[in-house]
Design an enzyme around this catalytic site. Structure first.
Site, PDB file in Angstrom:
ATOM      1  CG  ASP A 168      -9.622   9.826   6.607  1.00  0.00           C
ATOM      2  OD1 ASP A 168      -7.845  10.110   6.450  1.00  0.00           O
ATOM      3  OD2 ASP A 168     -10.442   8.708   5.543  1.00  0.00           O
ATOM      4  CD  GLU A 198      -5.314   5.558   1.652  1.00  0.00           C
ATOM      5  OE1 GLU A 198      -5.994   4.925   2.135  1.00  0.00           O
ATOM      6  OE2 GLU A 198      -3.972   6.153   1.632  1.00  0.00           O
ATOM      7  CG  HIS A 251      -1.749   1.206   1.070  1.00  0.00           C
ATOM      8  ND1 HIS A 251      -2.994   1.071   1.178  1.00  0.00           N
ATOM      9  CD2 HIS A 251      -1.709   2.912   2.036  1.00  0.00           C
ATOM     10  CE1 HIS A 251      -3.404   2.397   1.323  1.00  0.00           C
ATOM     11  NE2 HIS A 251      -2.941   3.153   1.976  1.00  0.00           N
ATOM     12  CD  GLU A 252       1.554   3.019   3.962  1.00  0.00           C
ATOM     13  OE1 GLU A 252       1.227   3.947   3.084  1.00  0.00           O
ATOM     14  OE2 GLU A 252       0.871   2.802   4.297  1.00  0.00           O
ATOM     15  CE1 TYR A 286      -3.962   9.786   0.656  1.00  0.00           C
ATOM     16  CE2 TYR A 286      -3.861  11.319   1.613  1.00  0.00           C
ATOM     17  CZ  TYR A 286      -4.132   9.888   1.276  1.00  0.00           C
ATOM     18  OH  TYR A 286      -3.707   8.945   2.569  1.00  0.00           O
ATOM     19  CG  HIS A 342       0.240   6.166  -0.436  1.00  0.00           C
ATOM     20  ND1 HIS A 342      -0.947   6.090  -1.408  1.00  0.00           N
ATOM     21  CD2 HIS A 342      -0.102   6.074  -0.001  1.00  0.00           C
ATOM     22  CE1 HIS A 342      -1.889   6.718  -0.267  1.00  0.00           C
ATOM     23  NE2 HIS A 342      -0.842   5.540   0.083  1.00  0.00           N
ATOM     24  CG  HIS A 368      -7.103   6.651   5.037  1.00  0.00           C
ATOM     25  ND1 HIS A 368      -6.751   7.655   5.338  1.00  0.00           N
ATOM     26  CD2 HIS A 368      -6.384   5.959   4.445  1.00  0.00           C
ATOM     27  CE1 HIS A 368      -5.255   7.857   5.208  1.00  0.00           C
ATOM     28  NE2 HIS A 368      -5.520   6.905   4.681  1.00  0.00           N
TER      29      HIS A 368
HETATM   30  N1  ASN Z   1      -0.967   4.879   6.124  1.00  0.00           N
HETATM   31  C1  ASN Z   1      -1.970   5.836   5.929  1.00  0.00           C
HETATM   32  C2  ASN Z   1      -1.925   5.977   4.407  1.00  0.00           C
HETATM   33  O1  ASN Z   1      -1.118   5.391   4.021  1.00  0.00           O
HETATM   34  C3  ASN Z   1      -0.855   6.780   6.473  1.00  0.00           C
HETATM   35  C4  ASN Z   1      -1.867   8.718   5.800  1.00  0.00           C
HETATM   36  O2  ASN Z   1      -2.952   8.811   5.843  1.00  0.00           O
HETATM   37  N2  ASN Z   1      -1.027   8.912   4.613  1.00  0.00           N
HETATM   38  O3  ASN Z   1      -2.528   5.919   4.275  1.00  0.00           O
HETATM   39 ZN    ZN Z   2      -2.756   5.127   2.186  1.00  0.00          ZN
END
Ligand code: ASN
Ligand code: ZN
Length: 320
Positions: A237, A164, A140-141, A155, A144, A242
């Site tokens: 958020d 996301e 996931h990371e 975002y 991004h 998310h």
């Molecule tokens: N874990 C979260 C994400 O990768 C961190 C954030 O909110 N950016 O979306």
């Molecule tokens: Zn994320």
């Protein structure tokens, strides 16, 4: 020509020596060839200074620190999925080094991509365990980063929820590929095994059943909708990035299951081409639906089962 041969030999010999001497070459870097991943793992040692101390480079033996090895292995699995299945060479498709920092902050309850690298907290131990425990969270990371170099989805709001969702989609595919699971067999959970055993829940999110991942007195209930009629319209958020990601997440799940087989082969390919070639910063859910239907038609034919599955999926979640 002996002189030429000796020059060539000398060059090869020097570069062979240099390859084993990163301290000598310093900032000079050779263009990596496709398929050659370059991972570096840093340890923040519970500080918040990035990147921290280099603890494992590409090809180095495993560390005694599980978080270091988890970050290394899952970054490798994510690189491999994108390279083998989508012919992509790293985050920027130009072999960008994959930098990750573990042990970020004290009891830090999150993981993130900061625009340049991946960062993982240890979790507070009361709700969350260390964030490297889940391969899909690492995928996931990293994704991004890919989104940043491709569609560049802002975002916030629906583009943010798509941002996301692409991270969840490919994060889940990394997990499914390493477990060799079909769409039908996969659990479609994001961050399974990351909550401590006392928390009432199984994961951070569920693409199969958004809103059901946890329901805990302290953590509250998983807020994800799986249909546009339940879309969150507040400003928390980043206007629900998310939260509303549950809607495109569920659409991907539905499309992948209806298409059948391994989700990365067809549904994943469709979503990847959409992310790489068709979406821009302000794309909303309708745009994502339209382009994935279009890409499915281009790859598998108009009115193909694949295209029908994608259209059905977006209809079921109320986007079209
Ligand atoms: N874990 C979260 C994400 O990768 C961190 C954030 O909110 N950016 O979306
Ligand atoms: Zn994320």
């Amino acid at each position: 020509n002996p002189q030429q041969r000796s020059w060539a030999f000398h060059t090869l010999n020097v570069s062979a020596q240099l390859r084993g001497r990163r301290d000598v070459i310093g900032t000079i870097s050779f263009a990596p060839s496709p398929g050659e991943k370059r991972r570096t793992i840093y340890d923040a040692k519970n500080d918040q200074q990035l990147p921290g101390t280099l603890v494992r480079g590409e090809g180095d033996p495993p560390s005694s620190d599980a978080a270091v090895n988890e970050a290394y292995d899952a970054a490798g699995a994510t690189y491999d999925l994108f390279h083998e299945i989508f012919d992509r060479n790293s985050i920027d498709d130009k072999g960008l080094r994959l930098d990750s920092t573990v042990h970020y902050g004290v009891k830090y309850d999150n993981a993130f991509w900061n625009g340049d690298q991946m960062v993982y907290g240890d979790g507070d131990g009361e709700m969350f365990q260390r964030f490297t425990k889940s391969i899909d969270v690492i995928g996931h990371e990293l994704v991004h980063g890919i989104t940043q170099y491709e569609a560049g989805l802002q975002y916030y709001g629906e583009p943010g929820a798509l941002n996301e969702s692409f991270s969840d989609v490919f994060g889940s595919l990394v997990k499914q590929k390493t477990k060799n699971q079909t769409a039908q067999e996969a659990d479609w959970l994001i961050g399974e095994g990351l909550l401590v055993p006392t928390v009432k829940g199984v994961a951070l999110r569920s693409m199969k059943a958004p809103g059901t991942a946890y329901n805990d007195p302290v953590l509250g209930k998983d807020p994800q909708p799986g249909h546009v009629k339940d879309k969150y319209t507040g400003v928390e958020d980043n206007a629900g990035v998310h939260i509303n990601s549950g809607i495109p997440n569920h659409a991907f799940y539905l499309a992948a299951v209806e298409i059948g087989g391994y989700a990365w082969e067809k549904a994943g390919k469709i979503w990847y081409i959409a992310l790489r070639d068709r979406l821009r910063a302000k794309a909303d859910f309708k745009k994502a639906a339209n382009v994935t239907i279009q890409v499915a038609g281009e790859l598998y034919g108009n009115d193909s089962n694949e295209q029908k599955a994608v259209r059905n999926a977006w209809q079921k979640v109320g986007v079209i």
